[in-house]
Design an enzyme around this catalytic site. Structure first.
Site, PDB file in Angstrom:
ATOM      1  N   ILE A  46      -7.183   1.948   1.012  1.00  0.00           N
ATOM      2  CA  ILE A  46      -6.109   2.836   1.465  1.00  0.00           C
ATOM      3  C   ILE A  46      -5.392   3.361   0.239  1.00  0.00           C
ATOM      4  O   ILE A  46      -5.436   2.722  -0.832  1.00  0.00           O
ATOM      5  CB  ILE A  46      -5.120   2.112   2.398  1.00  0.00           C
ATOM      6  CG1 ILE A  46      -4.116   3.075   3.026  1.00  0.00           C
ATOM      7  CG2 ILE A  46      -4.407   1.009   1.653  1.00  0.00           C
ATOM      8  CD1 ILE A  46      -4.711   4.059   3.978  1.00  0.00           C
TER       9      ILE A  46
ATOM     10  N   HIS B 242      -0.992   3.025  -9.917  1.00  0.00           N
ATOM     11  CA  HIS B 242      -1.677   2.939  -8.628  1.00  0.00           C
ATOM     12  C   HIS B 242      -2.938   3.789  -8.617  1.00  0.00           C
ATOM     13  O   HIS B 242      -4.047   3.272  -8.496  1.00  0.00           O
ATOM     14  CB  HIS B 242      -0.720   3.360  -7.496  1.00  0.00           C
ATOM     15  CG  HIS B 242      -1.341   3.329  -6.140  1.00  0.00           C
ATOM     16  ND1 HIS B 242      -0.988   4.207  -5.145  1.00  0.00           N
ATOM     17  CD2 HIS B 242      -2.315   2.550  -5.617  1.00  0.00           C
ATOM     18  CE1 HIS B 242      -1.702   3.951  -4.065  1.00  0.00           C
ATOM     19  NE2 HIS B 242      -2.509   2.947  -4.322  1.00  0.00           N
TER      20      HIS B 242
ATOM     21  N   HIS C 225      -7.496   3.010  -8.191  1.00  0.00           N
ATOM     22  CA  HIS C 225      -8.409   3.905  -7.470  1.00  0.00           C
ATOM     23  C   HIS C 225      -9.418   4.580  -8.397  1.00  0.00           C
ATOM     24  O   HIS C 225     -10.637   4.450  -8.225  1.00  0.00           O
ATOM     25  CB  HIS C 225      -7.606   4.984  -6.738  1.00  0.00           C
ATOM     26  CG  HIS C 225      -6.923   4.510  -5.511  1.00  0.00           C
ATOM     27  ND1 HIS C 225      -7.411   4.734  -4.246  1.00  0.00           N
ATOM     28  CD2 HIS C 225      -5.761   3.829  -5.343  1.00  0.00           C
ATOM     29  CE1 HIS C 225      -6.598   4.210  -3.360  1.00  0.00           C
ATOM     30  NE2 HIS C 225      -5.579   3.652  -3.995  1.00  0.00           N
TER      31      HIS C 225
ATOM     32  N   ASN D 163       0.362  -1.306  -3.910  1.00  0.00           N
ATOM     33  CA  ASN D 163       0.226  -0.366  -2.798  1.00  0.00           C
ATOM     34  C   ASN D 163       1.065  -0.701  -1.575  1.00  0.00           C
ATOM     35  O   ASN D 163       1.764   0.157  -1.035  1.00  0.00           O
ATOM     36  CB  ASN D 163      -1.243  -0.266  -2.376  1.00  0.00           C
ATOM     37  CG  ASN D 163      -1.439   0.750  -1.267  1.00  0.00           C
ATOM     38  OD1 ASN D 163      -1.377   1.960  -1.489  1.00  0.00           O
ATOM     39  ND2 ASN D 163      -1.663   0.264  -0.053  1.00  0.00           N
TER      40      ASN D 163
END
Length: 930
Positions: free
Chosen positions: A930, A588, A593, A784
């Protein structure tokens, strides 16, 4: 015609018009003529010939031969009026003082002292050698009412020669005391309408002294940018095709966002630059010292540079800022009000600064474990009461009091989807296996190709490379399904979840953590895929670093007696704990990100907003830089939520760096390539996306390939449209600089790897862009938005365990034998740890009300393109996603697909394109927001 009339003068020395629809020229651009010669221009559409020598039209009317009109030459024929409609977006929420300021600013705009705009033609002015420019004209008049109350409209009128050419850029200067959110400018030039998309904030003249935390894009004051902010028309241009009149502005605008790598960035700036991860620790605090990432021994992708001062001249650690919210991201990357409020209000949405002290106050004992399953159930049935406490304005209770105006706040967690219809599903082996294919982390399962499994770690340090999961053991387990080991390999029915090599180097360090202790193993799990379509665990290996006396490899298999049953449960819990840590820190955070951040920085630094690749990627970059900055500030930082709640603890980011070093490859981040690498698919030119799944009922992969194919189709059509010339890719110097910077600056520590794709053909570019868009949209959504639906029930997916599995000679073994349920529950996170991580997972699983979804890309991109052919590509893409949603819903009702449907089983919806806001377990946003 031109009609002369005397007018008053303002402080600029310019005419202050009695009729604000006409332009007032600032002093620096206006030629002052005697009072008797000052004129107000009333424009007609008739053609006029101006003789500069006598300053008269052929009809005898007076004109100024002022140099304010740069296109004036000795003789020219005709002028015309061009109307600009300027659309400004209001702040979504204003304080009383801001509302007063707003009214004053409306007055300033009405009299022409709010904003100045200047047209720049696509054509060259032969006298200046640059783009032909209009006069610098104020935006005037009171705003027009609109159906959407968030926006205000103003107008500006330009008088330009009939041969001025098509406007290709607008220079905008903000004269007000506060920043302006410019939504767009529409130019009406006779029958032609030209859109100049803004969506950018233009800064106020005192912006350098003002803290700004509101969202979208801002335009600078004259002090910040004396020559005005450059806004380009929506027309798409490759660098070589850029009209001569705006080519210089294209280069100038790019240069303005790169910065010089020096100084501390200010909140109003829009500078994109690179830096290492030297901001996640604080060496001034002994328990907050963390190693720097992005150095040879600990490689990592680069982040956006903030330029905060170093803690001292002899240390490379960056200071973390004085204020809790103080972190730099380029101004146009900042959250909108509504997005920011998603973090700050509602049930435990005050995640970053208010959560921990508030729950600590609500729960009297920080270390109390769950003693029975009813303790966990009460989290979803009972309210947590946070009472207002006078004088404590930093707690969550006080914070929500301020939001909701209540003295007591009742907060309750929703029941997670994994137990919503079947409270005991998590206990079953079938569900344990199903979640490896259709859970929140379905990207580590791989085909087992041979036994014994061998480690790649140094045997001198980590012992024998051979796994304790022997052929004999697995052959015995496979016999329960009426199959030999050879048959199982031949039919590709054996699968592996292997965290051994990734975790073993960290196990001793993790198990030695004294504050918030946790215990772990390096794990391997072998699964069998039955003919009935269920993936079931056969055996688990849990390893500790070897000692001279013992290899410390422990093997567990399911059994039928009570003791083996509970031991098996604990072994699965340790696998889940490892899976949760790897999911959060590697799959993740790192692979979506962190790796996306350099792409965003390079795109803004090297590709003009007129470039087709910039326009394609722009929706997929929204909010990512801010959410990453927030994570470095309060989530992955030393002492942050991830360290306190997940197994790796203070070694979390070191583990993430080690994974980047050993496994990350750009060419393997696309879905088909990743599936083939893990043996979960085989190359097949006749199959969709060129691969055939080994397990057909692999929901993440099956649905993901549909999304991937739709993205690929869109990108290929789009790229071919703009790059029809075979040499256009290699000759696009912006594009080549972009790709070069991603490799050599953004992923500097990997720059010499041989696997980086070349960028020579349209196919090369299509594959690169498809990878990036997939990572930002489908991949991130799959990893996510299932965090709370699967992880919100702590026993199903504990993020850490506090005890090793007891053996017969261990002190805890007797307690385990007397009360195995208590031993299991006391191994889980404490009530405080569990509540904290549930809050994190709920927040991270929440869609904001202003979310922009992949399925709505047609609407989001419409403002960027006036090319109908390109608009058709996005319309077709939306139609494809609508069909994909229908197909996924149909799959979720197919009773033959055991990983999607069954009694009490939640369907796999993480890759369904649409979603309402909130925690829904579905929906694919455009970007990592997010």
């Amino acid at each position: 015609m031109f009609v002369a009339s005397p007018v008053k003068t303002n402080s600029y020395g310019a005419g202050l018009e009695r009729f604000p629809a006409f332009p007032v020229l600032p002093r620096r651009r206006q030629h002052i003529v005697p009072l008797s010669r000052k004129v107000r221009a009333v424009i007609s559409r008739e053609e006029k010939t101006v003789d500069q020598d006598d300053g008269k039209n052929t009809n005898g009317s007076l004109v100024s031969n002022s140099p304010a009109f740069p296109w004036q030459r000795s003789k020219y024929t005709g002028t015309k009026t061009v109307i600009a409609v300027v659309k400004i977006r209001k702040k979504m929420r204003e304080k009383l003082t801001e509302k007063v300021e707003h009214q004053l600013e409306l007055l300033m705009k009405a009299i022409g002292q709010g904003m100045l705009i200047q047209l720049v033609s696509e054509e060259i002015d032969p006298e200046t050698g640059s783009g032909r420019k209009s006069s610098e004209t104020p935006v005037l008049g009171l705003p027009k009412a609109r159906n959407d109350s968030r926006y205000l409209e103003f107008t500006a009128n330009f008088t330009v020669p009939t041969d001025f050419g098509k406007p290709g850029a607008i220079l905008v200067t903000n004269l007000l005391s506060s920043e302006i959110c410019l939504s767009e400018i529409i130019i009406h030039d006779g029958s032609d309408t030209i859109l100049f998309p803004g969506n950018t904030w233009i800064q106020a003249r005192d912006s350098g002294h003002k803290k700004i935390r509101d969202g979208t894009a801002w335009i600078h004051s004259r002090n910040d940018n004396p020559e005005g902010r450059i806004i380009f028309a929506s027309q798409t241009w490759l660098p070589s095709e850029t009209p001569a009149g705006i080519k210089e502005l294209r280069e100038k605008d790019l240069k303005s966002v790169r910065g010089n790598g020096e100084g501390e960035r200010k909140p109003h700036e829009r500078i994109y630059d690179y830096d290492i991860y030297n901001d996640i620790g604080d060496p001034r605090k002994k328990d907050r010292v963390r190693p720097i990432l992005g150095v040879p021994e600990r490689p990592y992708p680069r982040r956006c540079r903030s330029g905060r001062p170093l803690l001292s001249t002899d240390t490379p650690f960056e200071s973390r800022g004085k204020d809790k919210d103080e972190f730099y991201v380029p101004r146009d990357e900042v959250f909108e009000d509504i997005k920011r409020d998603t973090f700050r209000a509602g049930r435990f949405k005050a995640l970053f600064h208010n959560l921990v002290p508030s729950i600590a106050a609500a729960l009297s004992n920080l270390d109390i474990p769950f003693t029975c399953f009813s303790d966990i159930d009460r989290l979803y049935k009972s309210d947590i009461v946070l009472k207002h406490t006078e004088g404590k304005d930093k707690g969550l209770g006080g914070f929500i009091d301020g939001i909701l105006n209540v003295g007591e706040t009742l907060l309750r967690y929703d029941t997670p989807a994994v137990i919503k219809w079947d409270r005991f599903a998590w206990l079953r082996d079938n569900e344990f296996g199903r979640q490896a294919l259709a859970g929140v982390n379905p990207v580590n399962i791989e085909l087992l190709k041979e036994l014994p499994i061998r480690s790649k770690l140094d045997p001198a340090i980590y012992g024998s490379p051979e796994s304790a999961l022997t052929e004999e053991l697995i052959a015995h387990e496979v016999l329960h399904y009426g199959m030999t080991l050879e048959q199982a390999f031949e039919e590709k029915r054996l699968f592996l979840l292997d965290y051994h090599d990734m975790l073993l180097p960290f196990v001793d360090k993790i198990n030695s953590i004294k504050e918030d202790p946790r215990k772990t193993y390096a794990s391997r799990t072998i699964f069998f895929y039955s003919k009935a379509g269920a993936l079931r665990p056969l055996a688990i290996e849990l390893s500790l670093p070897p000692t001279p006396e013992n290899e410390n490899k422990f093997v567990y298999a399911h059994g039928h007696d009570a003791t083996t049953h509970w031991i098996w449960k604990l072994a699965k819990a340790h696998v889940c704990s490892n899976d949760a840590g790897v999911h959060q820190l590697v799959n993740h955070w790192l692979r979506t990100h962190a790796c996306m951040e350099p792409y965003i920085i390079a795109t803004n630094r090297q590709l003009s907003s007129m470039h087709p690749v910039y326009k394609l990627l722009h929706p997929h970059m929204r909010y990512t830089l801010e959410i990453n900055a927030r994570a470095r500030k309060s989530l992955i930082n030393g002492g942050g939520i991830i360290e306190s709640c997940f197994t790796p603890g203070k070694y979390a980011m070191e583990l993430s760096s080690a994974a980047y070093k050993s496994m990350w490859r750009f060419d393997m981040e696309g879905l088909p390539a990743d599936l083939v690498r893990r043996g979960m698919a085989e190359e097949d030119s006749s199959a969709e996306c060129g691969v055939k799944l080994v397990i057909e009922d692999y929901p993440y992969a099956a649905d993901g390939l549909l999304i991937w194919k739709a993205i690929k189709n869109l990108v290929e059509s789009y790229v071919k449209h703009f790059y029809s010339d075979p040499d256009s890719i290699t000759s696009d110097f912006e594009l080549q600089a972009w790709w070069d910077e991603i490799k050599n600056k953004g992923h500097y520590d990997k720059k010499d790897e041989p696997w980086w794709p070349k960028l020579n053909t349209t196919q090369d570019l299509s594959e690169i862009l498809t990878n990036m868009i997939w990572i930002a949209s489908g991949q991130h959504a799959a990893l996510n938005f299932g965090q709370y639906p699967f992880g919100g029930y702590v026993p199903n997916r504990p993020t850490l365990l506090r005890k090793l599995i007891p053996h017969e000679n261990d002190p805890d073994y007797e307690m385990f034998m007397r009360n195995p349920q208590y031993s299991f529950l006391s191994s889980l996170p404490t009530q405080l740890q569990a509540t904290k991580v549930m809050a994190v997972q709920e927040t991270l699983s929440t869609h904001s009300p202003d979310e922009e979804y992949l399925i709505d890309l047609k609407e989001n991109q419409r403002r960027w393109f006036q090319d109908e052919e390109v608009v058709k590509y996005f319309s077709k893409f939306t139609e494809e996603l609508e069909e994909i949603e229908k197909k996924i819903n149909k799959r979720n009702k197919d009773k033959k697909l055991k990983n999607r449907t069954g009694a009490g089983m939640p369907p796999y919806e993480l890759l369904i394109p649409t979603s309402p806001h909130g925690v829904t377990g579905r929906g694919i946003p455009n970007s990592i927001s997010i």
